[in-house]
Design an enzyme around this catalytic site. Structure first.
Site, PDB file in Angstrom:
ATOM      1  N   SER A  93       0.824  -1.209   0.000  1.00 23.79           N
ATOM      2  CA  SER A  93       0.000   0.000   0.000  1.00 23.79           C
ATOM      3  C   SER A  93       0.860   1.262   0.000  1.00 23.79           C
ATOM      4  O   SER A  93       0.340   2.374   0.015  1.00 23.79           O
ATOM      5  CB  SER A  93      -0.935   0.005   1.212  1.00 23.79           C
ATOM      6  OG  SER A  93      -0.198  -0.164   2.416  1.00 23.79           O
ATOM      7  N   ASN A 149      -2.183  -2.693  13.208  1.00 24.12           N
ATOM      8  CA  ASN A 149      -3.643  -2.530  13.154  1.00 24.12           C
ATOM      9  C   ASN A 149      -4.120  -1.272  13.889  1.00 24.12           C
ATOM     10  O   ASN A 149      -4.943  -0.514  13.366  1.00 24.12           O
ATOM     11  CB  ASN A 149      -4.343  -3.766  13.726  1.00 24.12           C
ATOM     12  CG  ASN A 149      -4.041  -5.011  12.905  1.00 24.12           C
ATOM     13  OD1 ASN A 149      -3.489  -4.903  11.801  1.00 24.12           O
ATOM     14  ND2 ASN A 149      -4.377  -6.181  13.416  1.00 24.12           N
ATOM     15  N   THR A 200     -40.426  26.255  -9.962  1.00 27.73           N
ATOM     16  CA  THR A 200     -40.689  24.872  -9.569  1.00 27.73           C
ATOM     17  C   THR A 200     -40.822  24.129 -10.886  1.00 27.73           C
ATOM     18  O   THR A 200     -41.317  24.708 -11.866  1.00 27.73           O
ATOM     19  CB  THR A 200     -41.983  24.730  -8.730  1.00 27.73           C
ATOM     20  OG1 THR A 200     -43.083  25.186  -9.515  1.00 27.73           O
ATOM     21  CG2 THR A 200     -41.908  25.534  -7.429  1.00 27.73           C
ATOM     22  N   HIS A 201     -40.348  22.900 -10.943  1.00 27.10           N
ATOM     23  CA  HIS A 201     -40.315  22.128 -12.203  1.00 27.10           C
ATOM     24  C   HIS A 201     -39.519  22.864 -13.289  1.00 27.10           C
ATOM     25  O   HIS A 201     -39.746  22.649 -14.466  1.00 27.10           O
ATOM     26  CB  HIS A 201     -41.725  21.837 -12.730  1.00 27.10           C
ATOM     27  CG  HIS A 201     -42.678  21.362 -11.672  1.00 27.10           C
ATOM     28  ND1 HIS A 201     -42.882  20.019 -11.407  1.00 27.10           N
ATOM     29  CD2 HIS A 201     -43.455  22.043 -10.803  1.00 27.10           C
ATOM     30  CE1 HIS A 201     -43.771  19.909 -10.423  1.00 27.10           C
ATOM     31  NE2 HIS A 201     -44.129  21.114 -10.030  1.00 27.10           N
ATOM     32  N   SER A 261     -13.454  28.290 -26.029  1.00 25.46           N
ATOM     33  CA  SER A 261     -13.468  27.122 -26.899  1.00 25.46           C
ATOM     34  C   SER A 261     -12.386  27.315 -27.947  1.00 25.46           C
ATOM     35  O   SER A 261     -12.169  28.429 -28.423  1.00 25.46           O
ATOM     36  CB  SER A 261     -14.829  26.987 -27.572  1.00 25.46           C
ATOM     37  OG  SER A 261     -14.711  26.220 -28.752  1.00 25.46           O
ATOM     38  N   LYS A 312     -17.539  31.520 -27.451  1.00 25.64           N
ATOM     39  CA  LYS A 312     -17.951  30.782 -26.257  1.00 25.64           C
ATOM     40  C   LYS A 312     -17.207  31.163 -24.982  1.00 25.64           C
ATOM     41  O   LYS A 312     -16.029  31.480 -25.004  1.00 25.64           O
ATOM     42  CB  LYS A 312     -17.803  29.272 -26.504  1.00 25.64           C
ATOM     43  CG  LYS A 312     -18.768  28.806 -27.575  1.00 25.64           C
ATOM     44  CD  LYS A 312     -19.031  27.331 -27.495  1.00 25.64           C
ATOM     45  CE  LYS A 312     -19.875  27.000 -26.302  1.00 25.64           C
ATOM     46  NZ  LYS A 312     -20.226  25.578 -26.307  1.00 25.64           N
ATOM     47  N   ASN A 355     -17.191  29.103 -21.554  1.00 33.38           N
ATOM     48  CA  ASN A 355     -17.731  27.873 -20.975  1.00 33.38           C
ATOM     49  C   ASN A 355     -17.583  27.853 -19.453  1.00 33.38           C
ATOM     50  O   ASN A 355     -16.556  28.261 -18.920  1.00 33.38           O
ATOM     51  CB  ASN A 355     -17.035  26.651 -21.571  1.00 33.38           C
ATOM     52  CG  ASN A 355     -17.402  26.468 -23.040  1.00 33.38           C
ATOM     53  OD1 ASN A 355     -18.507  26.820 -23.450  1.00 33.38           O
ATOM     54  ND2 ASN A 355     -16.472  25.950 -23.817  1.00 33.38           N
ATOM     55  N   GLU A 412     -19.133  22.951 -14.242  1.00 30.22           N
ATOM     56  CA  GLU A 412     -19.409  21.594 -14.729  1.00 30.22           C
ATOM     57  C   GLU A 412     -18.576  20.560 -13.971  1.00 30.22           C
ATOM     58  O   GLU A 412     -19.052  19.477 -13.631  1.00 30.22           O
ATOM     59  CB  GLU A 412     -19.099  21.507 -16.228  1.00 30.22           C
ATOM     60  CG  GLU A 412     -20.015  22.355 -17.088  1.00 30.22           C
ATOM     61  CD  GLU A 412     -19.504  22.441 -18.508  1.00 30.22           C
ATOM     62  OE1 GLU A 412     -18.810  23.431 -18.832  1.00 30.22           O
ATOM     63  OE2 GLU A 412     -19.773  21.525 -19.300  1.00 30.22           O
ATOM     64  N   TYR A 423      -9.510  -6.787  12.570  1.00 30.41           N
ATOM     65  CA  TYR A 423      -8.905  -6.289  11.330  1.00 30.41           C
ATOM     66  C   TYR A 423      -8.873  -7.359  10.248  1.00 30.41           C
ATOM     67  O   TYR A 423      -8.565  -8.515  10.488  1.00 30.41           O
ATOM     68  CB  TYR A 423      -7.470  -5.820  11.612  1.00 30.41           C
ATOM     69  CG  TYR A 423      -6.743  -5.340  10.370  1.00 30.41           C
ATOM     70  CD1 TYR A 423      -6.859  -4.022   9.949  1.00 30.41           C
ATOM     71  CD2 TYR A 423      -5.965  -6.209   9.604  1.00 30.41           C
ATOM     72  CE1 TYR A 423      -6.215  -3.581   8.800  1.00 30.41           C
ATOM     73  CE2 TYR A 423      -5.314  -5.773   8.460  1.00 30.41           C
ATOM     74  CZ  TYR A 423      -5.440  -4.461   8.061  1.00 30.41           C
ATOM     75  OH  TYR A 423      -4.811  -4.027   6.930  1.00 30.41           O
ATOM     76  N   GLN A 483      -7.288  -2.282   4.045  1.00 35.41           N
ATOM     77  CA  GLN A 483      -6.259  -1.486   3.385  1.00 35.41           C
ATOM     78  C   GLN A 483      -6.849  -0.745   2.179  1.00 35.41           C
ATOM     79  O   GLN A 483      -6.312   0.271   1.740  1.00 35.41           O
ATOM     80  CB  GLN A 483      -5.109  -2.409   2.948  1.00 35.41           C
ATOM     81  CG  GLN A 483      -3.973  -1.709   2.251  1.00 35.41           C
ATOM     82  CD  GLN A 483      -2.732  -2.577   2.202  1.00 35.41           C
ATOM     83  OE1 GLN A 483      -2.050  -2.773   3.203  1.00 35.41           O
ATOM     84  NE2 GLN A 483      -2.458  -3.156   1.036  1.00 35.41           N
ATOM     85  N   LYS A 540      -8.299   3.451   1.960  1.00 40.40           N
ATOM     86  CA  LYS A 540      -7.642   4.759   1.894  1.00 40.40           C
ATOM     87  C   LYS A 540      -7.780   5.501   0.576  1.00 40.40           C
ATOM     88  O   LYS A 540      -8.139   6.685   0.563  1.00 40.40           O
ATOM     89  CB  LYS A 540      -6.156   4.592   2.224  1.00 40.40           C
ATOM     90  CG  LYS A 540      -5.915   4.226   3.665  1.00 40.40           C
ATOM     91  CD  LYS A 540      -4.478   3.823   3.882  1.00 40.40           C
ATOM     92  CE  LYS A 540      -4.347   2.789   4.977  1.00 40.40           C
ATOM     93  NZ  LYS A 540      -5.244   1.625   4.846  1.00 40.40           N
TER      94      LYS A 540
HETATM   95  N1  ARG Z   1      -1.124  -1.337   5.352  1.00 44.64           N
HETATM   96  C1  ARG Z   1      -2.081  -1.897   6.250  1.00 44.64           C
HETATM   97  C2  ARG Z   1      -3.433  -1.217   6.071  1.00 44.64           C
HETATM   98  O1  ARG Z   1      -3.464  -0.236   5.459  1.00 44.64           O
HETATM   99  C3  ARG Z   1      -1.621  -1.724   7.664  1.00 44.64           C
HETATM  100  C4  ARG Z   1      -2.179  -2.729   8.624  1.00 44.64           C
HETATM  101  C5  ARG Z   1      -1.631  -4.070   8.336  1.00 44.64           C
HETATM  102  N2  ARG Z   1      -1.986  -4.997   9.339  1.00 44.64           N
HETATM  103  C6  ARG Z   1      -1.824  -6.306   9.205  1.00 44.64           C
HETATM  104  N3  ARG Z   1      -2.194  -7.075  10.162  1.00 44.64           N
HETATM  105  N4  ARG Z   1      -1.303  -6.838   8.124  1.00 44.64           N
HETATM  106  O2  ARG Z   1      -4.458  -1.681   6.523  1.00 44.64           O
END
Ligand code: ARG
Length: 469
Positions: A34, A121, A166-167, A288, A294, A296, A301, A328, A333, A336
């Site tokens: 990661s 964890n 409205t509408h 444009s 134009k 824009n 948007e 966990y 992972q 994120k």
């Molecule tokens: N990179 C892991 C995550 O984002 C960290 C936690 C990993 N924990 C484990 N028991 N392998 O979740």
């Protein structure tokens, strides 16, 4: 046994490879790593580790000498990351092990003592929580700035009459200021959603360790306080398992993104050649390459579109989390990237919207002309018949309908009918009716609490200007 004697076999993971005879397959490494994205948590990771080390020393679990070395090493690692000289390694999986590995290079075996009474964890849980907490703060200040810009527009255009729809059909005259203040209310609720989410997420998972807590005499209240949390989380399984704080952030972001998208849509419509209600500034318009005439509204948007990513992230993370047993799982992972992406999209959209709103210019004449078309004061006429002639509202509605039809057949507007014409529909109508048929009269008469009258708008804008100081 000293720290020096501990080491993983060649090729195996330096952190957890003790029981492995061989290193991972390249595909295993690729799916497992990661570090490509969680390096964004570097500052939080170092802050969490520093607080943890300080607590370990205060509790006599590590020596003060080791704490000092660890602290200095962590700061060095962070400054290397910030200056771009840090060499991230995919084999070291994630930000946590990359930092710890560098710490070992920098300070030697004492680095290995940092992970006492901790697991990745609870480490990742605290890092991510602090990151999301920062983003909630950023959303709160972005929303505050946007609300200020809207209040500015409302003050300047408190009495500018425009059609209310409205509408998307002309309904009744409203004021530009009233329309701006509607969004202030919406964004204020968004802001309070981020504030609520922030309050709830502000408990610290650090010290939950892998899942069950630890036998070391740690002080979780101390680390929680050091990292700006209100309290440690009360249950170690919960602490390492849940990502509801990120989900709440995404839900607040998705609702806010939806509000931004609706305002964007109005700006796109209003700035079109067909409407010409508003002029967006050059700073927030594009040309444009083929059609020189134009201008824009690309920023509007794109703000309208960003909500796709944000809502997508919310659905994505809900889907990742559903069905995960406690505690966990590595699935987590995958929490994120979508949160990073959604937060980036939201902050950019908030900033762009603030700029557009601050700069835009309502085209008062066009707004007024549009407000006056489409029989927008028909309700005022019906109300007049109720008030002055004591007609039941339903009858007044029929009389007004007949007058609208008459005007429509002749291709004119309600105020353009003569009194004689009106009296053919209802004999008791008097000259005084014309006083309620202008759009200004219509808007100013709507003084009920929350109504569109300029007086109300000025009071609401003043209230918010004060609150946003
Ligand atoms: N990179 C892991 C995550 O984002 C960290 C936690 C990993 N924990 C484990 N028991 N392998 O979740």
């Amino acid at each position: 046994m000293t720290d020096e004697t501990v080491g993983a076999p060649k090729g195996a993971n330096a952190m957890w490879g003790g029981r492995f005879a061989a290193g991972p397959d390249a595909i295993m490494e690729a799916i497992n790593a990661s570090i490509g994205f969680d390096q964004r948590l570097a500052a939080q990771d170092v802050a969490g580790s520093r607080a943890h080390a300080a607590m370990l020393a205060a509790q006599g679990i590590i020596t003060e000498e080791d704490r000092v070395a660890i602290d200095g090493g962590l700061l060095t690692a962070l400054s290397e990351i910030e200056s771009g000289t840090f060499e991230f390694s995919t084999a070291l999986e994630d930000i946590h092990m990359n930092v710890e590995n560098r710490l070992r290079e920098l300070i030697g075996p004492a680095a290995g003592r940092l992970h006492t009474a901790r697991s990745r964890n609870d480490q990742v849980a605290v890092d991510f929580r602090m990151w999301v907490r920062d983003q909630a703060d950023a959303a709160i200040s972005g929303l505050t700035a946007l609300m200020k810009a809207l209040v500015g527009q409302a003050e300047a255009g408190a009495d500018a009459v425009m059609p209310g729809f409205t509408h998307l059909q002309t309904a009744q005259p409203v004021t530009w200021g009233h329309h701006m203040m509607a969004y202030v209310e919406m964004f204020a609720r968004d802001r309070s959603r981020f504030e609520d989410a922030r309050r709830r997420m502000n408990e610290c998972p650090l010290g939950a360790a892998a899942l069950a807590g630890t036998s070391f005499p740690i002080d979780r209240h101390a680390t929680a306080a050091a990292l700006g949390f209100d309290a440690p989380m009360a249950n170690s399984l919960d602490a390492v398992s849940d990502r509801d704080f990120a989900l709440e952030f995404l839900a607040a972001a998705a609702i806010c993104g939806t509000h931004l998208s609706r305002l964007s849509e109005e700006l796109v419509i209003w700035s079109s050649a067909q409407f010409r209600f508003v002029r967006l500034s050059d700073r927030f318009s594009t040309g444009s390459s083929i059609m020189p005439q134009k201008r824009n509204p690309d920023a509007a948007e794109l703000c309208r579109a960003k909500v796709g990513r944000i809502t997508g992230a919310m659905i994505g993370l809900l889907t990742v989390m559903k069905g995960l047993p406690l505690a966990y799982s590595k699935d987590m992972q995958e929490d994120k990237e979508q949160v990073f992406d959604a937060a980036d999209a939201l902050m950019l959209a908030l900033a762009a919207m603030e700029g557009m709103v601050r700069d835009m210019e309502p085209l008062r004449e066009n707004l007024r002309a549009a407000a006056a078309s489409g029989f927008s004061t028909a309700t005022d006429l019906a109300d007049w018949l109720v008030r002055e002639l004591n007609l039941p509202f339903r009858d007044a509605h029929h009389v007004t309908g007949a007058l609208v039809k008459m005007a429509e057949d002749r291709g004119i507007d309600l105020p353009d009918l003569s009194l004689a014409d009106m009296q053919t529909v209802h004999a008791d109508i008097t000259e005084a009716v014309f006083g309620v048929l202008t759009v200004e009269a219509s808007a100013s008469s709507r003084l009920s609490y929350g109504g569109t009258a300029p007086e109300n708008v000025r009071a609401q804008a003043a209230r918010w200007a004060e609150a946003l100081k």
